[in-house]
Design a protein around this motif. Structure first.
Motif, PDB file in Angstrom:
ATOM      1  N   ALA A  51       0.841  -1.203  -0.140  1.00  0.00           N
ATOM      2  CA  ALA A  51       0.064  -0.200  -0.074  1.00  0.00           C
ATOM      3  C   ALA A  51       0.877   1.403  -0.016  1.00  0.00           C
ATOM      4  CB  ALA A  51      -0.962  -0.040   1.187  1.00  0.00           C
ATOM      5  N   ALA A  52       2.213   1.028   0.401  1.00  0.00           N
ATOM      6  CA  ALA A  52       2.984   2.277   0.338  1.00  0.00           C
ATOM      7  C   ALA A  52       3.898   2.175  -0.675  1.00  0.00           C
ATOM      8  CB  ALA A  52       4.123   2.352   1.936  1.00  0.00           C
ATOM      9  N   LEU A  53       3.791   1.383  -1.542  1.00  0.00           N
ATOM     10  CA  LEU A  53       4.641   1.308  -2.918  1.00  0.00           C
ATOM     11  C   LEU A  53       4.599   2.464  -3.807  1.00  0.00           C
ATOM     12  CD1 LEU A  53       6.365  -0.768  -4.400  1.00  0.00           C
ATOM     13  CD2 LEU A  53       4.486  -1.319  -5.721  1.00  0.00           C
ATOM     14  N   ARG A  54       5.885   2.906  -4.066  1.00  0.00           N
ATOM     15  CA  ARG A  54       5.788   4.417  -4.769  1.00  0.00           C
ATOM     16  C   ARG A  54       6.651   4.060  -6.191  1.00  0.00           C
ATOM     17  NH1 ARG A  54       9.940   7.512  -1.758  1.00  0.00           N
ATOM     18  NH2 ARG A  54      10.587   5.245  -1.550  1.00  0.00           N
ATOM     19  N   LEU A  55       6.593   4.666  -7.135  1.00  0.00           N
ATOM     20  CA  LEU A  55       7.147   4.631  -8.243  1.00  0.00           C
ATOM     21  C   LEU A  55       8.673   4.503  -8.232  1.00  0.00           C
ATOM     22  CD1 LEU A  55       5.504   6.840 -11.082  1.00  0.00           C
ATOM     23  CD2 LEU A  55       5.286   4.324 -10.751  1.00  0.00           C
ATOM     24  N   ALA A  56       9.419   5.364  -7.343  1.00  0.00           N
ATOM     25  CA  ALA A  56      10.646   5.329  -7.055  1.00  0.00           C
ATOM     26  C   ALA A  56      11.435   3.908  -6.504  1.00  0.00           C
ATOM     27  CB  ALA A  56      11.028   6.297  -5.901  1.00  0.00           C
ATOM     28  N   ASP A  57      10.380   3.103  -5.811  1.00  0.00           N
ATOM     29  CA  ASP A  57      10.574   1.683  -5.513  1.00  0.00           C
ATOM     30  C   ASP A  57      10.644   0.792  -6.759  1.00  0.00           C
ATOM     31  OD1 ASP A  57      10.616   2.206  -2.548  1.00  0.00           O
ATOM     32  OD2 ASP A  57       8.291   2.240  -2.625  1.00  0.00           O
ATOM     33  N   LEU A  58       9.856   1.018  -7.516  1.00  0.00           N
ATOM     34  CA  LEU A  58       9.604   0.178  -8.876  1.00  0.00           C
ATOM     35  C   LEU A  58      11.087   0.740 -10.020  1.00  0.00           C
ATOM     36  CD1 LEU A  58       6.036   0.252  -9.740  1.00  0.00           C
ATOM     37  CD2 LEU A  58       7.292  -1.574  -8.579  1.00  0.00           C
ATOM     38  N   ARG A  59      11.424   1.762  -9.786  1.00  0.00           N
ATOM     39  CA  ARG A  59      12.651   2.299 -10.652  1.00  0.00           C
ATOM     40  C   ARG A  59      13.936   1.617  -9.966  1.00  0.00           C
ATOM     41  NH1 ARG A  59       9.795   7.467 -10.841  1.00  0.00           N
ATOM     42  NH2 ARG A  59       8.891   7.711 -13.004  1.00  0.00           N
ATOM     43  N   ALA A  60      13.814   1.859  -8.659  1.00  0.00           N
ATOM     44  CA  ALA A  60      15.059   1.156  -7.825  1.00  0.00           C
ATOM     45  C   ALA A  60      15.087  -0.426  -8.096  1.00  0.00           C
ATOM     46  CB  ALA A  60      14.861   1.424  -6.306  1.00  0.00           C
ATOM     47  N   PRO A  99       0.571   5.820 -10.780  1.00  0.00           N
ATOM     48  CA  PRO A  99       0.989   6.509 -12.119  1.00  0.00           C
ATOM     49  C   PRO A  99       1.864   5.637 -13.135  1.00  0.00           C
ATOM     50  CG  PRO A  99       2.038   8.001 -10.762  1.00  0.00           C
ATOM     51  CD  PRO A  99       1.321   6.987  -9.749  1.00  0.00           C
ATOM     52  N   LEU A 100       1.339   4.426 -13.432  1.00  0.00           N
ATOM     53  CA  LEU A 100       2.276   3.499 -14.021  1.00  0.00           C
ATOM     54  C   LEU A 100       2.748   3.961 -15.653  1.00  0.00           C
ATOM     55  CD1 LEU A 100       0.689   0.303 -12.849  1.00  0.00           C
ATOM     56  CD2 LEU A 100       2.603   1.329 -12.002  1.00  0.00           C
ATOM     57  N   GLY A 101       1.668   4.960 -16.161  1.00  0.00           N
ATOM     58  CA  GLY A 101       2.081   5.356 -17.352  1.00  0.00           C
ATOM     59  C   GLY A 101       3.471   6.127 -17.402  1.00  0.00           C
ATOM     60  N   GLY A 102       3.845   6.933 -16.459  1.00  0.00           N
ATOM     61  CA  GLY A 102       5.005   7.421 -16.097  1.00  0.00           C
ATOM     62  C   GLY A 102       6.290   6.543 -16.077  1.00  0.00           C
ATOM     63  N   LEU A 103       6.168   5.131 -15.974  1.00  0.00           N
ATOM     64  CA  LEU A 103       7.180   4.258 -15.720  1.00  0.00           C
ATOM     65  C   LEU A 103       7.469   3.592 -16.877  1.00  0.00           C
ATOM     66  CD1 LEU A 103       9.031   2.971 -13.431  1.00  0.00           C
ATOM     67  CD2 LEU A 103       7.069   1.335 -13.077  1.00  0.00           C
ATOM     68  N   THR A 104       8.381   3.761 -17.357  1.00  0.00           N
ATOM     69  CA  THR A 104       8.610   3.263 -18.925  1.00  0.00           C
ATOM     70  C   THR A 104       9.923   2.219 -18.605  1.00  0.00           C
ATOM     71  OG1 THR A 104      10.590   4.944 -19.238  1.00  0.00           O
ATOM     72  CG2 THR A 104       8.002   4.987 -20.357  1.00  0.00           C
ATOM     73  N   GLY A 105       9.791   1.210 -19.214  1.00  0.00           N
ATOM     74  CA  GLY A 105      10.855  -0.030 -19.140  1.00  0.00           C
ATOM     75  C   GLY A 105      11.901   0.301 -20.162  1.00  0.00           C
ATOM     76  N   PRO A 106      12.975  -0.499 -20.211  1.00  0.00           N
ATOM     77  CA  PRO A 106      14.043  -0.335 -21.095  1.00  0.00           C
ATOM     78  C   PRO A 106      13.839  -0.682 -22.445  1.00  0.00           C
ATOM     79  CG  PRO A 106      14.178  -2.243 -20.121  1.00  0.00           C
ATOM     80  CD  PRO A 106      13.011  -1.810 -19.373  1.00  0.00           C
ATOM     81  N   ARG A 107      14.317   0.104 -23.292  1.00  0.00           N
ATOM     82  CA  ARG A 107      14.241  -0.024 -24.709  1.00  0.00           C
ATOM     83  C   ARG A 107      14.538  -1.505 -25.228  1.00  0.00           C
ATOM     84  NH1 ARG A 107      12.672   3.953 -28.450  1.00  0.00           N
ATOM     85  NH2 ARG A 107      12.626   6.053 -27.364  1.00  0.00           N
ATOM     86  N   ARG A 108      13.722  -2.208 -25.765  1.00  0.00           N
ATOM     87  CA  ARG A 108      14.096  -3.364 -26.542  1.00  0.00           C
ATOM     88  C   ARG A 108      14.684  -3.310 -27.933  1.00  0.00           C
ATOM     89  NH1 ARG A 108       9.628  -8.010 -25.096  1.00  0.00           N
ATOM     90  NH2 ARG A 108       8.347  -7.002 -23.374  1.00  0.00           N
TER      91      ARG A 108
END
Length: 298
Positions: A51-60, A99-108
């Protein structure tokens, strides 16, 4: 607080039961989510609070995976699995949307096209696994056209009788985005087409050039299945597909010394960067004209 392990199990059950995902997909997604949860536990020093997950955690997490040497394609797939997991939690467990739209993955990196050898391409365009002489002639004409002119399967199957290729006369092709191009026609293409037209018989100019068993326009799936049958009958490699014939057209021209910009025009690529993928494929020989470059130009 959402219990991480219970959330993961509920997610996998949803994937399997409601989404009807394959066992391989369920296993892969389960592994991806488990790796995220393990990272968060180490990162936060305790059981992760989703519940406390942030985009910064996913980027990390993604940066951590990159530092481990995990390839871009694997990281992109893992991010897709995690986004699916988090959206499931939003719908089923009341997690606040991120706001997962702001999280982009690596380019394939686009894969280097897998071309056939010249010998394999010749087999694909001259052999047959059909009992019917008419269907054998149709398939050979179609596959010779794909390899000899570099057409997409959709472009070839959209041709009408008025478009029947003739050597020395440019073939007008309507490609993606309604972009028209003109490609040269090899004698080998005209010869294979003439044999098919002999079996097909007369038809009106607007009738389909390639037809199925019942006379309608040939379905792409039928053409793909025909090449798959030929592949199995002749021992051609698994990547022998209609699109591989187009790849082979470009690769063999490039290996024969043809200009990259000319190949771009022949393929109907909007961007030269798309055509440049072929520079990663084996190159051999130096010929300076399109006709002399192509293995079937004799």
């Amino acid at each position: 607080m959402i219990a991480p392990l219970a959330a993961r199990e509920a997610f996998l059950e949803w994937l399997a039961q409601e989404r009807r995902a394959s066992p391989e997909t369920v296993e892969a997604y389960g592994r991806d989510v488990a790796e995220l949860l393990g990272f968060l536990a180490n990162h936060q020093g305790e059981e992760p609070d989703l519940a406390a997950l942030r985009l910064a955690d996913l980027r990390a997490f993604l940066a951590h995976r990159a530092a481990q040497g995990i390839g871009a394609s694997s990281r992109a797939r893992q991010l897709s699995a995690i986004k699916t997991f988090l959206r499931f939690l939003v719908r089923r467990h009341g997690l606040a949307p991120l706001p997962l739209g702001g999280l982009t993955g690596p380019r394939r990196k686009p894969p280097v096209p897998r071309a056939l050898t010249e010998s394999q391409a010749r087999t694909a365009t001259t052999d047959s696994a059909e009992d019917s002489p008419a269907m054998a002639a149709r398939n050979q004409a179609l596959f010779t056209l794909l390899y000899g002119c570099g057409l997409r399967i959709s472009e070839a199957l959209s041709l009408d009788m008025r478009d029947a290729p003739r050597a020395g006369v440019g073939l007008r092709v309507m490609g993606k985005g309604r972009k028209e191009r003109v490609v040269p026609v090899l004698p080998a293409v005209e010869q294979a087409m003439a044999e098919w037209l002999r079996h097909r018989g007369p038809a009106t100019p607007d009738a389909p050039l390639f037809t199925g068993a019942k006379g309608g326009r040939l379905n792409p799936g039928v053409a793909q299945r025909a090449l798959r049958d030929l592949r199995r009958a002749t021992g051609l490699p698994e990547h022998t597909t209609p699109h591989a014939l187009r790849h082979s057209f470009a690769t063999h021209l490039l290996g024969g010394g043809a200009d990259l910009r000319a190949i771009q025009e022949l393929l109907g690529h909007a961007s030269l960067s798309t055509t440049q993928r072929y520079t990663g494929v084996d190159q051999a020989g130096l010929l300076d004209t399109w006709r002399r470059a192509h293995p079937r130009a004799d």
